[in-house]
Design a protein around this motif. Sequence first.
Motif, mmCIF file in Angstrom:
data_model
loop_
_atom_site.group_PDB
_atom_site.id
_atom_site.type_symbol
_atom_site.label_atom_id
_atom_site.label_comp_id
_atom_site.label_asym_id
_atom_site.label_seq_id
_atom_site.Cartn_x
_atom_site.Cartn_y
_atom_site.Cartn_z
ATOM 1 N N ASN A 220 32.403 -43.965 -12.825
ATOM 2 C CA ASN A 220 32.132 -42.378 -12.589
ATOM 3 C C ASN A 220 31.793 -42.146 -11.064
ATOM 4 O O ASN A 220 32.134 -41.000 -10.808
ATOM 5 C CB ASN A 220 30.768 -42.414 -13.200
ATOM 6 N N VAL A 221 31.387 -43.020 -10.561
ATOM 7 C CA VAL A 221 31.450 -42.956 -8.833
ATOM 8 C C VAL A 221 32.822 -42.569 -8.503
ATOM 9 O O VAL A 221 33.165 -41.692 -7.872
ATOM 10 C CB VAL A 221 30.680 -43.992 -8.219
ATOM 11 N N GLN A 222 33.945 -43.265 -8.873
ATOM 12 C CA GLN A 222 35.247 -43.406 -8.612
ATOM 13 C C GLN A 222 35.737 -41.902 -8.849
ATOM 14 O O GLN A 222 36.573 -41.419 -8.229
ATOM 15 C CB GLN A 222 35.935 -44.746 -9.217
ATOM 16 N N LYS A 223 35.481 -41.326 -10.077
ATOM 17 C CA LYS A 223 36.095 -40.248 -10.454
ATOM 18 C C LYS A 223 35.184 -39.208 -10.044
ATOM 19 O O LYS A 223 36.127 -38.028 -9.871
ATOM 20 C CB LYS A 223 36.021 -40.410 -12.023
ATOM 21 N N HIS A 224 34.020 -39.084 -9.871
ATOM 22 C CA HIS A 224 33.337 -37.842 -9.657
ATOM 23 C C HIS A 224 32.856 -37.662 -8.022
ATOM 24 O O HIS A 224 32.358 -36.560 -7.753
ATOM 25 C CB HIS A 224 32.278 -37.449 -10.550
ATOM 26 N N ALA A 225 32.549 -38.795 -7.433
ATOM 27 C CA ALA A 225 31.648 -38.838 -6.089
ATOM 28 C C ALA A 225 32.515 -38.422 -5.096
ATOM 29 O O ALA A 225 31.966 -38.185 -3.882
ATOM 30 C CB ALA A 225 30.799 -40.107 -6.026
ATOM 31 N N GLY A 226 33.819 -38.600 -5.071
ATOM 32 C CA GLY A 226 34.792 -38.262 -3.906
ATOM 33 C C GLY A 226 34.963 -39.715 -3.229
ATOM 34 O O GLY A 226 34.365 -40.635 -3.371
ATOM 35 N N SER A 227 36.128 -39.287 -2.460
ATOM 36 C CA SER A 227 36.838 -40.694 -1.993
ATOM 37 C C SER A 227 35.919 -41.150 -0.764
ATOM 38 O O SER A 227 36.079 -42.237 -0.409
ATOM 39 C CB SER A 227 38.183 -40.089 -1.215
ATOM 40 N N GLU A 228 34.891 -40.287 -0.044
ATOM 41 C CA GLU A 228 34.168 -40.903 0.887
ATOM 42 C C GLU A 228 32.820 -41.543 0.420
ATOM 43 O O GLU A 228 32.041 -41.854 1.357
ATOM 44 C CB GLU A 228 33.933 -39.808 2.145
ATOM 45 N N ALA A 229 32.550 -41.402 -0.786
ATOM 46 C CA ALA A 229 31.504 -41.901 -1.277
ATOM 47 C C ALA A 229 31.321 -43.378 -1.139
ATOM 48 O O ALA A 229 32.177 -44.233 -0.936
ATOM 49 C CB ALA A 229 31.164 -41.517 -2.769
ATOM 50 N N LYS A 230 29.921 -44.109 -1.158
ATOM 51 C CA LYS A 230 29.668 -45.237 -1.050
ATOM 52 C C LYS A 230 28.708 -45.759 -2.108
ATOM 53 O O LYS A 230 27.669 -44.800 -2.353
ATOM 54 C CB LYS A 230 29.121 -45.706 0.494
ATOM 55 N N ALA A 231 29.010 -46.749 -2.670
ATOM 56 C CA ALA A 231 28.075 -47.201 -4.115
ATOM 57 C C ALA A 231 27.373 -48.433 -3.543
ATOM 58 O O ALA A 231 27.651 -49.291 -2.668
ATOM 59 C CB ALA A 231 29.243 -47.319 -5.071
ATOM 60 N N GLU A 232 26.182 -48.609 -4.184
ATOM 61 C CA GLU A 232 25.228 -49.637 -4.045
ATOM 62 C C GLU A 232 24.709 -50.179 -5.575
ATOM 63 O O GLU A 232 24.366 -49.585 -6.233
ATOM 64 C CB GLU A 232 24.008 -49.071 -3.266
ATOM 65 N N VAL A 233 25.107 -51.416 -5.469
ATOM 66 C CA VAL A 233 24.723 -52.069 -6.873
ATOM 67 C C VAL A 233 23.682 -53.142 -6.678
ATOM 68 O O VAL A 233 23.744 -53.918 -5.464
ATOM 69 C CB VAL A 233 25.991 -52.714 -7.519
ATOM 70 N N SER A 234 22.704 -53.103 -7.496
ATOM 71 C CA SER A 234 21.557 -54.149 -7.243
ATOM 72 C C SER A 234 21.488 -54.612 -8.811
ATOM 73 O O SER A 234 21.053 -53.701 -9.655
ATOM 74 C CB SER A 234 20.349 -53.539 -6.762
ATOM 75 N N VAL A 235 21.063 -55.811 -8.610
ATOM 76 C CA VAL A 235 20.805 -56.802 -9.842
ATOM 77 C C VAL A 235 19.579 -57.392 -9.531
ATOM 78 O O VAL A 235 19.750 -58.526 -8.721
ATOM 79 C CB VAL A 235 21.895 -57.597 -10.438
ATOM 80 N N VAL A 236 18.532 -57.157 -10.024
ATOM 81 C CA VAL A 236 17.035 -57.843 -9.817
ATOM 82 C C VAL A 236 16.377 -58.175 -11.177
ATOM 83 O O VAL A 236 16.298 -57.453 -12.035
ATOM 84 C CB VAL A 236 16.318 -56.764 -9.206
ATOM 85 N N ARG A 237 15.909 -59.453 -11.204
ATOM 86 C CA ARG A 237 15.217 -60.115 -12.187
ATOM 87 C C ARG A 237 13.519 -59.564 -11.865
ATOM 88 O O ARG A 237 13.223 -60.076 -10.842
ATOM 89 C CB ARG A 237 15.302 -61.627 -12.361
ATOM 90 N N VAL A 238 13.093 -58.786 -12.833
ATOM 91 C CA VAL A 238 11.687 -58.447 -12.715
ATOM 92 C C VAL A 238 11.215 -58.922 -13.796
ATOM 93 O O VAL A 238 11.165 -58.174 -14.907
ATOM 94 C CB VAL A 238 11.554 -56.923 -12.208
ATOM 95 N N GLY A 239 10.076 -59.596 -13.802
ATOM 96 C CA GLY A 239 9.177 -60.121 -14.900
ATOM 97 C C GLY A 239 10.157 -60.272 -16.155
ATOM 98 O O GLY A 239 11.085 -61.237 -15.910
ATOM 99 N N PRO A 240 9.924 -59.752 -17.297
ATOM 100 C CA PRO A 240 10.731 -60.274 -18.493
ATOM 101 C C PRO A 240 11.927 -59.660 -18.665
ATOM 102 O O PRO A 240 12.629 -59.826 -19.597
ATOM 103 C CB PRO A 240 9.852 -59.960 -19.649
ATOM 104 N N GLY A 241 12.313 -58.904 -17.670
ATOM 105 C CA GLY A 241 13.510 -57.885 -17.639
ATOM 106 C C GLY A 241 14.478 -57.837 -16.613
ATOM 107 O O GLY A 241 14.017 -58.754 -15.824
ATOM 108 N N LEU A 242 15.871 -57.497 -16.748
ATOM 109 C CA LEU A 242 16.651 -57.581 -15.846
ATOM 110 C C LEU A 242 16.997 -56.168 -15.490
ATOM 111 O O LEU A 242 17.336 -54.999 -16.371
ATOM 112 C CB LEU A 242 17.999 -58.056 -16.140
#
Length: 418
Positions: A324-346
């Motif tokens: 969706n970022v690639q399709k809608h946010a524009g060519s100059e956009a920057k994306a940040e992905v975070s994966v964090v284990r918090v307690g019993p969930g991800l």
Amino acid sequence: MTTPQTPGTWTRARAWLQTHPRAWDATLATAVLACMIVGSFADPGHHGGPKWGTRTPDAPSLTLMVLGAAALVLRRARPMTVLAATGALSLVELVTGDPRTPVAMCAVVALFTVAAHTDRTTTWRVALPTMTVLTAAGMLAGPLPWYAQENIAVFAWTGMAAAAGDAVRSRRDFVQAIRERAERAERTREEEARRRVAEERLRIARDLHDVVAHHIALVNVQAGVAAHVMDKRPDQAKEALAHVREASRSALNELRATVGLLRQTGDPEAPTEPAPGLHRLDELVDTFRHAGLTVEVARADHGTKLPAAVDLAAYRVIQEALTNVQKHAGSEAKAEVSVVRVGPGLEVTVLDDGPGHEGAPQDGGGHGLLGMRERVTALGGSCSAGPRPAGGFRVHAILPVQNHARQATAAEGTGNRV
């Protein structure tokens, strides 16, 4: 050569009588009348068996027998009324009949019918008074001595009729209960099969959407780049076309793996490539970087071993969000992905700083965000997506890990015990 056997006369007659219950009752009444008339000529009091020709029924006795047999024609429609009528006729015969005639046979048949068509409580509430009244009438008010075997026979035959009718009813109810249980189990199996098919179709639809939307978006971007620089920078165009080729090959491989689940026994062997998960996150991010999107990844899941369903869901959420970022946010956009284990969930978060989502997925009628939420909710998690106050878009998903790990452990333990 064998010829098909035709049913015998008795079989055809019995089948016809079963489909015509009133005719069957009339036939039974006629047979009972014949037995009563024949029995009225026998004297059972002699040693060595009954003696014939010593007794002759009189007109009142014949009338009582005919009336009792006629009442049996209605035994199914009005069992209690027929029992009352035949009991009254038997009572009259026991008190006045001389020589004695077996009119009580009608009451025996009527009592059997009541027991076979009512519950056990009703049966014994009716049977005990009937047995007591008829036997007491014969012993105390009849012309024979109280100890005569005819009086004892009345008590025995009425008791056996009640017990036999109750046994027939119990067996019929038991067979009916087994039949209903089998039908209910069959309906439950069919409903469970339909539910599982619906769930599997939904899961496959989500996977197909995620695979197609991601790779086709990349192909579209790279093809546009190649077309734009084809004349001035052919080397960059070749590189873009190479990315198109790689994205299309990945799409075909994932489609083949997903569609392979639909194959049945006897079809060619399905691909054995494992389902995508967070172990392929770097590979996924590289495909977007090759398409010109700046992506930063931060992971703090501490090497958590995720259940297969959770691992796949986390991967698909990131894939759909970056698409969706690639399709809608524009060519100059920057994306940040975070994966964090918090307690019993991800916790999985995807942010972008695009100028806006004028063609935002929720406004475009697509199924990406909807499928993402359904996938996460099906695992017992939560998913939210929306614009950020400072601009851009945010996708945030919380996937439970411990509950699924416990379920998997329990399932393995159960399998080992079995």
